[in-house]
Design a protein around this motif. Sequence first.
Motif, PDB file in Angstrom:
ATOM      1  N   GLU A 116     -11.281  16.757  24.337  1.00 47.59           N
ATOM      2  CA  GLU A 116     -10.304  16.286  23.351  1.00 47.59           C
ATOM      3  C   GLU A 116     -10.586  14.848  22.945  1.00 47.59           C
ATOM      4  O   GLU A 116     -10.495  14.486  21.768  1.00 47.59           O
ATOM      5  CB  GLU A 116      -8.892  16.414  23.923  1.00 47.59           C
ATOM      6  N   LYS A 117     -10.947  14.045  23.926  1.00 46.45           N
ATOM      7  CA  LYS A 117     -11.274  12.647  23.640  1.00 46.45           C
ATOM      8  C   LYS A 117     -12.501  12.553  22.737  1.00 46.45           C
ATOM      9  O   LYS A 117     -12.526  11.797  21.765  1.00 46.45           O
ATOM     10  CB  LYS A 117     -11.519  11.904  24.949  1.00 46.45           C
ATOM     11  N   GLN A 133      -4.914  14.040   9.429  1.00 48.33           N
ATOM     12  CA  GLN A 133      -5.217  15.348   9.990  1.00 48.33           C
ATOM     13  C   GLN A 133      -5.362  16.412   8.903  1.00 48.33           C
ATOM     14  O   GLN A 133      -5.873  17.501   9.173  1.00 48.33           O
ATOM     15  CB  GLN A 133      -4.130  15.755  10.975  1.00 48.33           C
ATOM     16  N   SER A 134      -4.929  16.094   7.689  1.00 47.40           N
ATOM     17  CA  SER A 134      -5.026  17.050   6.585  1.00 47.40           C
ATOM     18  C   SER A 134      -6.282  16.845   5.751  1.00 47.40           C
ATOM     19  O   SER A 134      -6.534  17.603   4.824  1.00 47.40           O
ATOM     20  CB  SER A 134      -3.798  16.923   5.674  1.00 47.40           C
ATOM     21  N   ILE A 135      -7.068  15.825   6.093  1.00 46.52           N
ATOM     22  CA  ILE A 135      -8.255  15.531   5.299  1.00 46.52           C
ATOM     23  C   ILE A 135      -9.406  16.453   5.660  1.00 46.52           C
ATOM     24  O   ILE A 135     -10.314  16.689   4.880  1.00 46.52           O
ATOM     25  CB  ILE A 135      -8.642  14.034   5.449  1.00 46.52           C
ATOM     26  N   GLY A 136      -9.394  16.988   6.896  1.00 38.23           N
ATOM     27  CA  GLY A 136     -10.332  18.038   7.252  1.00 38.23           C
ATOM     28  C   GLY A 136     -11.746  17.603   7.551  1.00 38.23           C
ATOM     29  O   GLY A 136     -12.698  18.272   7.156  1.00 38.23           O
ATOM     30  N   VAL A 137     -11.924  16.476   8.236  1.00 50.70           N
ATOM     31  CA  VAL A 137     -13.271  16.059   8.614  1.00 50.70           C
ATOM     32  C   VAL A 137     -13.427  16.054  10.124  1.00 50.70           C
ATOM     33  O   VAL A 137     -14.296  15.399  10.672  1.00 50.70           O
ATOM     34  CB  VAL A 137     -13.607  14.656   8.061  1.00 50.70           C
ATOM     35  N   GLY A 138     -12.560  16.788  10.817  1.00 53.77           N
ATOM     36  CA  GLY A 138     -12.572  16.769  12.273  1.00 53.77           C
ATOM     37  C   GLY A 138     -13.363  17.898  12.881  1.00 53.77           C
ATOM     38  O   GLY A 138     -13.845  18.803  12.206  1.00 53.77           O
ATOM     39  N   GLN A 139     -13.510  17.828  14.192  1.00 53.86           N
ATOM     40  CA  GLN A 139     -14.188  18.851  14.990  1.00 53.86           C
ATOM     41  C   GLN A 139     -13.150  19.439  15.932  1.00 53.86           C
ATOM     42  O   GLN A 139     -12.719  18.798  16.870  1.00 53.86           O
ATOM     43  CB  GLN A 139     -15.320  18.196  15.775  1.00 53.86           C
ATOM     44  N   PRO A 177      -4.294  17.597  21.119  1.00 56.26           N
ATOM     45  CA  PRO A 177      -2.870  17.226  21.113  1.00 56.26           C
ATOM     46  C   PRO A 177      -2.579  16.209  20.008  1.00 56.26           C
ATOM     47  O   PRO A 177      -3.333  15.251  19.804  1.00 56.26           O
ATOM     48  CB  PRO A 177      -2.665  16.613  22.504  1.00 56.26           C
ATOM     49  N   GLY A 178      -1.476  16.431  19.302  1.00 55.28           N
ATOM     50  CA  GLY A 178      -1.153  15.601  18.149  1.00 55.28           C
ATOM     51  C   GLY A 178      -1.074  14.118  18.444  1.00 55.28           C
ATOM     52  O   GLY A 178      -1.519  13.293  17.639  1.00 55.28           O
ATOM     53  N   ASN A 179      -0.522  13.752  19.603  1.00 53.27           N
ATOM     54  CA  ASN A 179      -0.383  12.326  19.903  1.00 53.27           C
ATOM     55  C   ASN A 179      -1.729  11.658  20.109  1.00 53.27           C
ATOM     56  O   ASN A 179      -1.938  10.508  19.680  1.00 53.27           O
ATOM     57  CB  ASN A 179       0.493  12.134  21.143  1.00 53.27           C
ATOM     58  N   ILE A 180      -2.675  12.351  20.734  1.00 54.13           N
ATOM     59  CA  ILE A 180      -4.010  11.790  20.952  1.00 54.13           C
ATOM     60  C   ILE A 180      -4.715  11.601  19.617  1.00 54.13           C
ATOM     61  O   ILE A 180      -5.307  10.544  19.347  1.00 54.13           O
ATOM     62  CB  ILE A 180      -4.839  12.717  21.862  1.00 54.13           C
ATOM     63  N   LEU A 197      -6.630   8.349  14.882  1.00 58.00           N
ATOM     64  CA  LEU A 197      -6.809   8.303  13.436  1.00 58.00           C
ATOM     65  C   LEU A 197      -6.053   7.148  12.798  1.00 58.00           C
ATOM     66  O   LEU A 197      -6.548   6.507  11.854  1.00 58.00           O
ATOM     67  CB  LEU A 197      -6.374   9.635  12.812  1.00 58.00           C
ATOM     68  N   ASP A 198      -4.858   6.863  13.281  1.00 59.55           N
ATOM     69  CA  ASP A 198      -4.099   5.731  12.744  1.00 59.55           C
ATOM     70  C   ASP A 198      -4.850   4.425  12.964  1.00 59.55           C
ATOM     71  O   ASP A 198      -4.872   3.551  12.083  1.00 59.55           O
ATOM     72  CB  ASP A 198      -2.718   5.649  13.408  1.00 59.55           C
ATOM     73  N   ALA A 199      -5.464   4.292  14.137  1.00 59.77           N
ATOM     74  CA  ALA A 199      -6.244   3.086  14.422  1.00 59.77           C
ATOM     75  C   ALA A 199      -7.442   2.993  13.487  1.00 59.77           C
ATOM     76  O   ALA A 199      -7.781   1.905  12.997  1.00 59.77           O
ATOM     77  CB  ALA A 199      -6.710   3.105  15.876  1.00 59.77           C
ATOM     78  N   THR A 200      -8.073   4.130  13.207  1.00 55.76           N
ATOM     79  CA  THR A 200      -9.228   4.143  12.314  1.00 55.76           C
ATOM     80  C   THR A 200      -8.834   3.731  10.901  1.00 55.76           C
ATOM     81  O   THR A 200      -9.525   2.934  10.258  1.00 55.76           O
ATOM     82  CB  THR A 200      -9.860   5.547  12.290  1.00 55.76           C
ATOM     83  N   VAL A 201      -7.736   4.282  10.409  1.00 54.88           N
ATOM     84  CA  VAL A 201      -7.260   3.921   9.071  1.00 54.88           C
ATOM     85  C   VAL A 201      -6.958   2.428   9.006  1.00 54.88           C
ATOM     86  O   VAL A 201      -7.336   1.739   8.038  1.00 54.88           O
ATOM     87  CB  VAL A 201      -6.008   4.746   8.695  1.00 54.88           C
ATOM     88  N   GLU A 202      -6.287   1.909  10.026  1.00 54.63           N
ATOM     89  CA  GLU A 202      -5.950   0.480  10.047  1.00 54.63           C
ATOM     90  C   GLU A 202      -7.216  -0.370  10.005  1.00 54.63           C
ATOM     91  O   GLU A 202      -7.297  -1.352   9.246  1.00 54.63           O
ATOM     92  CB  GLU A 202      -5.138   0.159  11.293  1.00 54.63           C
TER      93      GLU A 202
END
Length: 805
Positions: free
Chosen positions: A346-347, A510-516, A522-525, A530-535
Amino acid sequence: MTSASTVLHQIESALTGELGVELSSVRAVIELLDSGATVPFIARYRKEKTGGLSDVQLRLLQDRLGYLRELEDRRSSILQLLTERGVLEPSLKASVLAASTKNELESLYAPYKVARRTKAQIALEAGLEPLVDDLLEVPLADLHDIAAAYIHPAEKGAPDDTAVPDTETALAGARAILHEYAVYDHELMDELREKLWNTGVITSKVVPSHRTVLAQETSKFSDYYDFSERIRKIPSHRLMALMRAEKSGEVKVTVDVAEVPGPKTGLKGEALARHQNLTEGYETARASFESAVAFALGIPVQILNTVSDDERVLGWLAATVRSAWRQKVLPRLAADLRTQLTERAEKDAAAVFASNLRDLLLAAPAGNRTVLGLDPGLRTGVKIAVVSPTGAVLDTAVIYPHAPQNRWDEALDQLETMVREFKVELLSIGNGTASRDTDRLAGDLLKRLAQQGNDGVQKVTVSEAGASVYSASALATEELPDMDVSLRGAVSIARRLQDPLAELVKIDPQSIGVGQYQHDIPGNILAKSLDATVEDCVNAVGVWVNSASPALLSHVAGINATTSEAIVKFREENGAFSTRQDLLKVPRLGPKAFEQAAGFIRIADGSEPLDASGVHPEAYDLARAIVHDAGGMQGSSVSAEKLAQLKPEDYVSERFGLPTVRDIFAELERPGRDPRPDFQTAEFTPGVETIDDVAVGMILEGTVSNVAAFGAFVDIGVHQDGLVHISQMSTGYVDDPHKIVRSGDVVKVRVTEVNAQRGRIALSLLLEEKPAKPKHVRGNHSSARTNASKPGGARKGSGVAHRRR
């Protein structure tokens, strides 16, 4: 209990060792974070204190700091609980104090947190512990003769289930006690967990309902119908796929000491020989684990290889060891390791998603150009939106060039009219349903325009992931209140070509669809990552405050959603901000928030020229001094040639070190520089519109749409992205696909395989086929792992483990 200062020192030491960072830097970062400073601010404006740590390093340190603090809190709680229950023996305490992960802590604590009365506890209450000692002392005696001495009714006032009516009940209780001894022996569990990690396997077998030829040919999980891999070697992406296959109900996943042989009925030749080898290997591996269990329980290991009838203690002890391993120890260890593998996967998956999101957000912007966005569709038509260079909507329409209406020429006429009327420079085409058909329409339009002397218009296919989410969002309703929901997607598709960052921040990452495997995390992880990446991306580019949306402003360091709304409201009521200092007039934006945000806010054509740069207001006096010495006016820009004649070292002071001074020089040389690459586009091959048009050997151009741990997906314009496996990225070894390509890159690829039935296209970045490598025998190499990667603490000493709790 350990003091707070000691715990902090332990955390600081751990971070220093794990991250390879100086202790002084770690302490400075912790102090800054605890004071409310943000990672972008620390990375950009506090380099002297941190030793120049990057935002990536700071994020890792921040995450580990939070994890270690939670770990210490949990360790303290577990020690307190074990003390209250009177079971905190010195060896257990030492293991709890040595545990380096939450999983290790919980594994140590798990046997002691059972709320219900176990069979072993009932047996102990029934006075059967001496029976265990008797059985261990006389392995050759008659089993039932020994047990008969312990038959008795329940004592007065004791629970009825403490009665021992017969020898079978007595022996069952004794066996339950020995089972619990094994599970409670934390040294044994640590030793076997470590051994299982190093030598065990994780396997998956197809469930009976999917054992059909059709299922194997069509299922996306058929690769895992008969799969086995060493636990310590399985990569995260494969583990996630394995878990998804199990969740789908197609396979059963197990963790064991070796691959478990299936039934041998009907097997012949090589298949039978392989089955026999598997059986021998499994029995040998299992025996080594069972021997360790016997040794820890004080049972002679030799009994496992002794033939004995069930009436003697010897046979009963052997059966007890095997049942302890199979029913108690292995299931607990397997659960522990699956948890560890899942957490690691997950990490890793969150990191891959964050990396791809970063690439997408920092993709090259087309800039201030008039764009016509096309949101393709068949029956519902192609939605069109023309946006100005500033993103304002100039016009919208719906055309129906495709089946069933097929109004192709009419659609071309309308597009041509809109292009000419609004002087459109770019066509932005969404890559969803009917994308290639719409791309062909755009191609016909460009031909028509070129014939009339207008060959300056370009067409670009962009990802429309998340456009529908944005269209129905509250933010879209606020931005485009009078526009039909279906047309808002076309606006988003047009704007994201102009400035991907400014538009994509309006959509849940999470709706942009570039994940694996992002849906398995888990949503919180995922949200935290992702929030940190956007910032980080928003602050790396900077934000023009007089035109930015609330969504974009909310990601500026020190500014939240409430503050961003207040900024926009203040701007609407009082006009454009003329200086950064004006931000302090915004309600709820205090000095601390201003300190964090000011350097990332940009103001064009304001009263203070430095407000358009990345120089923080706290360093304006220094920047002005440099400008003056370079021959410029106060606050104005200077030529790079004159700036190059100055030495940054001459401006170092107690307040501003060399890293900050060099950053100021860079900003003065190129104020407000954009770190994003130059804009470029991919050209899809004409005639290749569906997977049926793709043939092995073709050289195609495409855009990297996603990068995973095992390779990269490339959009070649056929609605089915092709996969460039990591092995097809370079002639040399590649450990990370991100080092070769990034999301948004335009690449040329060679088609190596096409499977239309399963919707798979294999691609290669090697445009010439690699020569086959000579076959060789793989050696059995091994390497030591660090303590940080171990699933459990190493067993200390070689003595017999204590049997008592």
